[in-house]
Scaffold this motif. Structure first.
Motif, PDB file in Angstrom:
ATOM      1  N   HIS A  32     -32.244 -71.329 -88.191  1.00 43.44           N
ATOM      2  CA  HIS A  32     -32.884 -72.329 -87.316  1.00 43.44           C
ATOM      3  C   HIS A  32     -31.835 -73.190 -86.608  1.00 43.44           C
ATOM      4  O   HIS A  32     -31.959 -73.472 -85.414  1.00 43.44           O
ATOM      5  N   ALA A  33     -30.799 -73.586 -87.345  1.00 44.07           N
ATOM      6  CA  ALA A  33     -29.734 -74.388 -86.732  1.00 44.07           C
ATOM      7  C   ALA A  33     -28.986 -73.573 -85.673  1.00 44.07           C
ATOM      8  O   ALA A  33     -28.627 -74.102 -84.615  1.00 44.07           O
ATOM      9  N   ALA A  34     -28.765 -72.295 -85.942  1.00 40.85           N
ATOM     10  CA  ALA A  34     -28.085 -71.423 -84.972  1.00 40.85           C
ATOM     11  C   ALA A  34     -28.912 -71.299 -83.693  1.00 40.85           C
ATOM     12  O   ALA A  34     -28.369 -71.353 -82.584  1.00 40.85           O
ATOM     13  N   ARG A  35     -30.222 -71.149 -83.851  1.00 40.48           N
ATOM     14  CA  ARG A  35     -31.093 -71.083 -82.667  1.00 40.48           C
ATOM     15  C   ARG A  35     -31.027 -72.382 -81.868  1.00 40.48           C
ATOM     16  O   ARG A  35     -30.957 -72.364 -80.640  1.00 40.48           O
ATOM     17  N   ALA A  36     -31.064 -73.507 -82.587  1.00 40.35           N
ATOM     18  CA  ALA A  36     -31.024 -74.809 -81.916  1.00 40.35           C
ATOM     19  C   ALA A  36     -29.712 -75.000 -81.144  1.00 40.35           C
ATOM     20  O   ALA A  36     -29.686 -75.670 -80.122  1.00 40.35           O
ATOM     21  N   LYS A  37     -28.646 -74.392 -81.641  1.00 43.13           N
ATOM     22  CA  LYS A  37     -27.341 -74.500 -80.968  1.00 43.13           C
ATOM     23  C   LYS A  37     -27.116 -73.349 -79.991  1.00 43.13           C
ATOM     24  O   LYS A  37     -26.018 -73.165 -79.488  1.00 43.13           O
ATOM     25  N   LEU A  38     -28.181 -72.575 -79.739  1.00 43.12           N
ATOM     26  CA  LEU A  38     -28.170 -71.475 -78.776  1.00 43.12           C
ATOM     27  C   LEU A  38     -27.128 -70.397 -79.098  1.00 43.12           C
ATOM     28  O   LEU A  38     -26.532 -69.799 -78.213  1.00 43.12           O
ATOM     29  N   ILE A  39     -26.937 -70.161 -80.397  1.00 40.24           N
ATOM     30  CA  ILE A  39     -26.040 -69.085 -80.829  1.00 40.24           C
ATOM     31  C   ILE A  39     -26.790 -67.767 -80.693  1.00 40.24           C
ATOM     32  O   ILE A  39     -27.935 -67.639 -81.139  1.00 40.24           O
ATOM     33  N   CYS A  40     -26.158 -66.809 -80.090  1.00 42.07           N
ATOM     34  CA  CYS A  40     -26.748 -65.500 -79.837  1.00 42.07           C
ATOM     35  C   CYS A  40     -27.236 -64.866 -81.149  1.00 42.07           C
ATOM     36  O   CYS A  40     -26.515 -64.876 -82.151  1.00 42.07           O
ATOM     37  N   PRO A  41     -28.460 -64.319 -81.167  1.00 43.35           N
ATOM     38  CA  PRO A  41     -28.974 -63.662 -82.378  1.00 43.35           C
ATOM     39  C   PRO A  41     -28.066 -62.544 -82.893  1.00 43.35           C
ATOM     40  O   PRO A  41     -28.037 -62.270 -84.090  1.00 43.35           O
ATOM     41  N   THR A  42     -27.305 -61.924 -82.020  1.00 44.89           N
ATOM     42  CA  THR A  42     -26.372 -60.876 -82.443  1.00 44.89           C
ATOM     43  C   THR A  42     -25.307 -61.439 -83.380  1.00 44.89           C
ATOM     44  O   THR A  42     -24.900 -60.782 -84.344  1.00 44.89           O
ATOM     45  N   ILE A  43     -24.878 -62.660 -83.130  1.00 45.35           N
ATOM     46  CA  ILE A  43     -23.877 -63.305 -83.983  1.00 45.35           C
ATOM     47  C   ILE A  43     -24.469 -63.549 -85.369  1.00 45.35           C
ATOM     48  O   ILE A  43     -23.830 -63.289 -86.392  1.00 45.35           O
ATOM     49  N   VAL A  44     -25.708 -64.019 -85.416  1.00 47.18           N
ATOM     50  CA  VAL A  44     -26.386 -64.237 -86.687  1.00 47.18           C
ATOM     51  C   VAL A  44     -26.534 -62.911 -87.424  1.00 47.18           C
ATOM     52  O   VAL A  44     -26.333 -62.833 -88.646  1.00 47.18           O
TER      53      VAL A  44
END
Length: 141
Positions: A32-44
């Protein structure tokens, strides 16, 4: 990032000892934090494939350099992406009620074999008046 040093509680051989709070992190909170920081889903996904989904608390120990190595050559702006991942981790970590003692070794200590011996002995000791050693980490740089 997995610990917050609260206060100095003493000295030991080779360094100083501090009381510290322990943090934890859940994979879902990180996503959720990664999404909020607009981190690409591929990185996750890359982090997931490298075992962090199954052991999310290891995210608290990851470095920018490790993230950059995982990303490989195909990701542009790796340093920026890695910094964003670290920021996402820091934004969702939770302080637990658990406290530990952390020993910070003197940098000028040149008796490394003595330090290794102390760590080995302390790791195997079990006594109510001796703080248990769970792990020893070496920070380079």
């Amino acid at each position: 990032r997995g610990y917050l040093i609260k206060e100095r509680i003493g000295s030991g051989s080779f360094g100083r000892v501090y009381r510290a709070a322990v943090f934890k992190i859940s994979w879902n909170d990180f996503v959720h934090a990664a999404r909020a920081k607009l981190i690409c889903p591929t990185i996750v996904q890359i982090l997931s494939e490298n075992g962090y989904r199954d052991q999310p608390n290891l995210l608290l120990e990851i470095t920018v350099g490790e993230i950059m190595r995982m990303l490989g050559e195909n990701v542009k702006h790796k340093t920026s992406v890695a910094s964003d991942v670290i920021a996402a981790i820091d934004s969702c970590k939770i302080e637990t009620k658990k406290e530990v003692a952390i020993k910070i070794l003197d940098e000028d200590e040149n008796e490394w074999r003595h330090v290794q011996r102390e760590i080995s002995i302390m790791h195997n000791l079990r006594h109510r008046n001796i703080v248990r050693v769970y792990r020893a980490l070496l920070k380079c740089g």
